[in-house]
Design a protein around this motif. Sequence first.
Motif, PDB file in Angstrom:
ATOM      1  N   HIS A  46       0.864  -1.178   0.000  1.00 56.85           N
ATOM      2  CA  HIS A  46       0.000   0.000   0.000  1.00 56.85           C
ATOM      3  C   HIS A  46       0.900   1.227   0.000  1.00 56.85           C
ATOM      4  O   HIS A  46       1.860   1.307   0.777  1.00 56.85           O
ATOM      5  CB  HIS A  46      -0.905   0.009   1.232  1.00 56.85           C
ATOM      6  CG  HIS A  46      -1.941   1.092   1.223  1.00 56.85           C
ATOM      7  ND1 HIS A  46      -3.181   0.931   0.628  1.00 56.85           N
ATOM      8  CD2 HIS A  46      -1.917   2.352   1.735  1.00 56.85           C
ATOM      9  CE1 HIS A  46      -3.878   2.040   0.771  1.00 56.85           C
ATOM     10  NE2 HIS A  46      -3.135   2.920   1.435  1.00 56.85           N
ATOM     11  N   SER A  47       0.605   2.188  -0.863  1.00 58.61           N
ATOM     12  CA  SER A  47       1.491   3.345  -0.976  1.00 58.61           C
ATOM     13  C   SER A  47       0.730   4.656  -0.848  1.00 58.61           C
ATOM     14  O   SER A  47      -0.445   4.757  -1.203  1.00 58.61           O
ATOM     15  CB  SER A  47       2.243   3.322  -2.313  1.00 58.61           C
ATOM     16  OG  SER A  47       1.357   3.534  -3.399  1.00 58.61           O
ATOM     17  N   SER A  48       1.439   5.630  -0.314  1.00 56.97           N
ATOM     18  CA  SER A  48       0.979   7.022  -0.294  1.00 56.97           C
ATOM     19  C   SER A  48       2.172   7.873  -0.702  1.00 56.97           C
ATOM     20  O   SER A  48       3.101   8.081   0.081  1.00 56.97           O
ATOM     21  CB  SER A  48       0.482   7.421   1.102  1.00 56.97           C
ATOM     22  OG  SER A  48      -0.710   6.750   1.437  1.00 56.97           O
ATOM     23  N   LEU A  49       2.135   8.335  -1.956  1.00 57.21           N
ATOM     24  CA  LEU A  49       3.244   9.105  -2.509  1.00 57.21           C
ATOM     25  C   LEU A  49       2.704  10.444  -3.009  1.00 57.21           C
ATOM     26  O   LEU A  49       1.782  10.477  -3.817  1.00 57.21           O
ATOM     27  CB  LEU A  49       3.906   8.336  -3.659  1.00 57.21           C
ATOM     28  CG  LEU A  49       4.458   6.950  -3.292  1.00 57.21           C
ATOM     29  CD1 LEU A  49       4.898   6.199  -4.536  1.00 57.21           C
ATOM     30  CD2 LEU A  49       5.618   7.077  -2.317  1.00 57.21           C
ATOM     31  N   SER A  50       3.273  11.536  -2.522  1.00 61.57           N
ATOM     32  CA  SER A  50       2.654  12.845  -2.701  1.00 61.57           C
ATOM     33  C   SER A  50       2.978  13.524  -4.017  1.00 61.57           C
ATOM     34  O   SER A  50       2.134  14.206  -4.585  1.00 61.57           O
ATOM     35  CB  SER A  50       3.073  13.775  -1.554  1.00 61.57           C
ATOM     36  OG  SER A  50       2.628  13.267  -0.324  1.00 61.57           O
ATOM     37  N   ARG A  51       4.197  13.360  -4.500  1.00 62.79           N
ATOM     38  CA  ARG A  51       4.612  14.146  -5.658  1.00 62.79           C
ATOM     39  C   ARG A  51       4.622  13.325  -6.935  1.00 62.79           C
ATOM     40  O   ARG A  51       4.708  12.106  -6.903  1.00 62.79           O
ATOM     41  CB  ARG A  51       6.001  14.736  -5.413  1.00 62.79           C
ATOM     42  CG  ARG A  51       6.078  15.694  -4.252  1.00 62.79           C
ATOM     43  CD  ARG A  51       7.477  16.264  -4.109  1.00 62.79           C
ATOM     44  NE  ARG A  51       8.458  15.212  -3.897  1.00 62.79           N
ATOM     45  CZ  ARG A  51       9.778  15.428  -3.862  1.00 62.79           C
ATOM     46  NH1 ARG A  51      10.239  16.629  -4.046  1.00 62.79           N
ATOM     47  NH2 ARG A  51      10.614  14.436  -3.646  1.00 62.79           N
ATOM     48  N   GLU A  52       4.578  14.019  -8.046  1.00 66.60           N
ATOM     49  CA  GLU A  52       4.520  13.359  -9.343  1.00 66.60           C
ATOM     50  C   GLU A  52       5.749  12.501  -9.606  1.00 66.60           C
ATOM     51  O   GLU A  52       5.658  11.452 -10.243  1.00 66.60           O
ATOM     52  CB  GLU A  52       4.366  14.411 -10.455  1.00 66.60           C
ATOM     53  CG  GLU A  52       4.181  13.817 -11.839  1.00 66.60           C
ATOM     54  CD  GLU A  52       3.962  14.870 -12.899  1.00 66.60           C
ATOM     55  OE1 GLU A  52       3.857  14.497 -14.082  1.00 66.60           O
ATOM     56  OE2 GLU A  52       3.901  16.061 -12.546  1.00 66.60           O
ATOM     57  N   ASN A  53       6.917  12.936  -9.127  1.00 72.85           N
ATOM     58  CA  ASN A  53       8.128  12.182  -9.412  1.00 72.85           C
ATOM     59  C   ASN A  53       8.541  11.231  -8.283  1.00 72.85           C
ATOM     60  O   ASN A  53       9.599  10.626  -8.341  1.00 72.85           O
ATOM     61  CB  ASN A  53       9.290  13.129  -9.725  1.00 72.85           C
ATOM     62  CG  ASN A  53       9.631  14.028  -8.546  1.00 72.85           C
ATOM     63  OD1 ASN A  53       8.833  14.182  -7.619  1.00 72.85           O
ATOM     64  ND2 ASN A  53      10.803  14.636  -8.573  1.00 72.85           N
ATOM     65  N   ASP A  54       7.707  11.088  -7.248  1.00 78.23           N
ATOM     66  CA  ASP A  54       7.977  10.103  -6.203  1.00 78.23           C
ATOM     67  C   ASP A  54       7.855   8.701  -6.793  1.00 78.23           C
ATOM     68  O   ASP A  54       6.908   8.405  -7.523  1.00 78.23           O
ATOM     69  CB  ASP A  54       6.984  10.240  -5.045  1.00 78.23           C
ATOM     70  CG  ASP A  54       7.227  11.477  -4.215  1.00 78.23           C
ATOM     71  OD1 ASP A  54       8.309  12.080  -4.348  1.00 78.23           O
ATOM     72  OD2 ASP A  54       6.325  11.844  -3.432  1.00 78.23           O
ATOM     73  N   GLN A  55       8.783   7.827  -6.442  1.00 75.52           N
ATOM     74  CA  GLN A  55       8.773   6.483  -7.002  1.00 75.52           C
ATOM     75  C   GLN A  55       9.219   5.462  -5.956  1.00 75.52           C
ATOM     76  O   GLN A  55      10.180   5.698  -5.221  1.00 75.52           O
ATOM     77  CB  GLN A  55       9.708   6.388  -8.216  1.00 75.52           C
ATOM     78  CG  GLN A  55       9.290   7.256  -9.385  1.00 75.52           C
ATOM     79  CD  GLN A  55      10.413   7.443 -10.386  1.00 75.52           C
ATOM     80  OE1 GLN A  55      11.581   7.288 -10.062  1.00 75.52           O
ATOM     81  NE2 GLN A  55      10.054   7.768 -11.619  1.00 75.52           N
ATOM     82  N   MET A  56       8.518   4.351  -5.904  1.00 78.40           N
ATOM     83  CA  MET A  56       8.919   3.175  -5.145  1.00 78.40           C
ATOM     84  C   MET A  56       8.887   1.992  -6.099  1.00 78.40           C
ATOM     85  O   MET A  56       7.966   1.871  -6.921  1.00 78.40           O
ATOM     86  CB  MET A  56       7.967   2.926  -3.968  1.00 78.40           C
ATOM     87  CG  MET A  56       7.985   3.985  -2.883  1.00 78.40           C
ATOM     88  SD  MET A  56       9.336   3.736  -1.725  1.00 78.40           S
ATOM     89  CE  MET A  56       8.822   4.874  -0.410  1.00 78.40           C
TER      90      MET A  56
END
Length: 464
Positions: free
Chosen positions: A321-331
């Motif tokens: 489950h992910s919560s990534l705020s910015r457009e270029n955030d990557q996991m």
Amino acid sequence: MKSFKIFALLTTMGFAIAWESQAQIRINRPERVIERQAENRANRRIDQAVDKGFDKLEEGIGSIFKKKDKKEEVKKEEGGNNGNGTAETSESQNGGGRMSGGDANDQAAQGAGSEKAAFKSYSKFDFVPGEKIVASEDFSQDAVGDFPAKWNTNGSAEVVTIEGYEGKWLMFNQTKSASYIPDFIKNLPDNFTLEYDLIYNNLDKEYAYQQWLYTAFYEAEKNDANIQSESGGRGAVFGINGGMGSGSVSLVQTDPNAYRTDLQGNRDMANVINPDNNGKIFHVAMWRQKQRLRIYVDDLKVFDLPRIFPADINLNAMRFHSSLSRENDQMFVSNIRLAVGAPDTRSKLITEGKFVTTGITFDVNSATIRPESYAVLKDIAGTLSENPAVKVKIIGHTDSDGDDATNMALSKKRAESVKENLVTEFGIDKSRLETDGKGETAPAAPNTTPEGKANNRRVEFVKM
């Protein structure tokens, strides 16, 4: 006028160098092929302009600059990448008896001394993988750009290749709250292990929003229950947080409604999870023994909670489950491996005369043992030390990917590598150890599924 040209050329070169130093992870996407070709053409023109600029500079200021050796330049263009991990890689195949994970280019660059040091850093690592692999996922069956066929989600993610890294990865992008559920993972017994490789990108100390990735085990009627929540029901959730470069991890218990209970732990890991490690491959390992759950990040045990699971729980699902705020955030995650059962080295080797393990893993197409194999090797060495009269033959096996002869040679080299490790790291008398390799000739399971191939990539210890 000449001084102005020199200034302009050096300014252009400085901009290019600065841009290159800021580049981090480069994702290979099919839709970028045409764009990449245009970039390459533009870059060639820039190179030509720079060469002309150097010629002019040489005319104006003599021996300060020297012309590049044209033959050397042609040789570089023909030879391509020299193993530094900077050239664009094609979609990797699972060849040569591949073991999960690892940046092969980076490993080669480190050298033998660094490999030995890395292995030593796991001296307190006590993680032992389960006996039988029941689920394995490296996304090799999925097309780049697609969401994996055997998964479910309420968000968006895609399979990608990453320049300079082996294999395929599932990339999570900007999202407020999305779950990624492997439908093929269903029943989680009292004793199991889950491992995966993780890369994060664009962690930034200057930005205060969320950069979370959770891994949850839970009990629910449907594996997609509460799909917008970290967990689907009663269970436990491990979280990695890189927001604002904070670098922390958490482990919390959840109730039947997927809400957090008071049983939870938090740990500061800013020295590990921080912007300096953007692009690093982390190995995450989780080990359940009934109510107990241990969590490891590389060689560090970050949690060991003895009562995180209720005694009557029936775990039947897991999710990211992910919560990534910015457009270029990557996991990115890959090389997911679920194994069940508790290996019993002593009993099986001494009483039954044979012990087989998939827990000794190697770099891709290599006999270099990965550091996370330390605990398995330590356990085997302990058994041999307690039984000094026992001699064993170490036999390497691979899956069927790649050339038969190459697999045979690789399996023999891996067996020799295990022997050398037991001798040099644990002091086992080498006269007690023989080696052999069978390549792909003695499969333990059909080579038709990722799980079958994973179980075939194994090391066998036979009492002589």
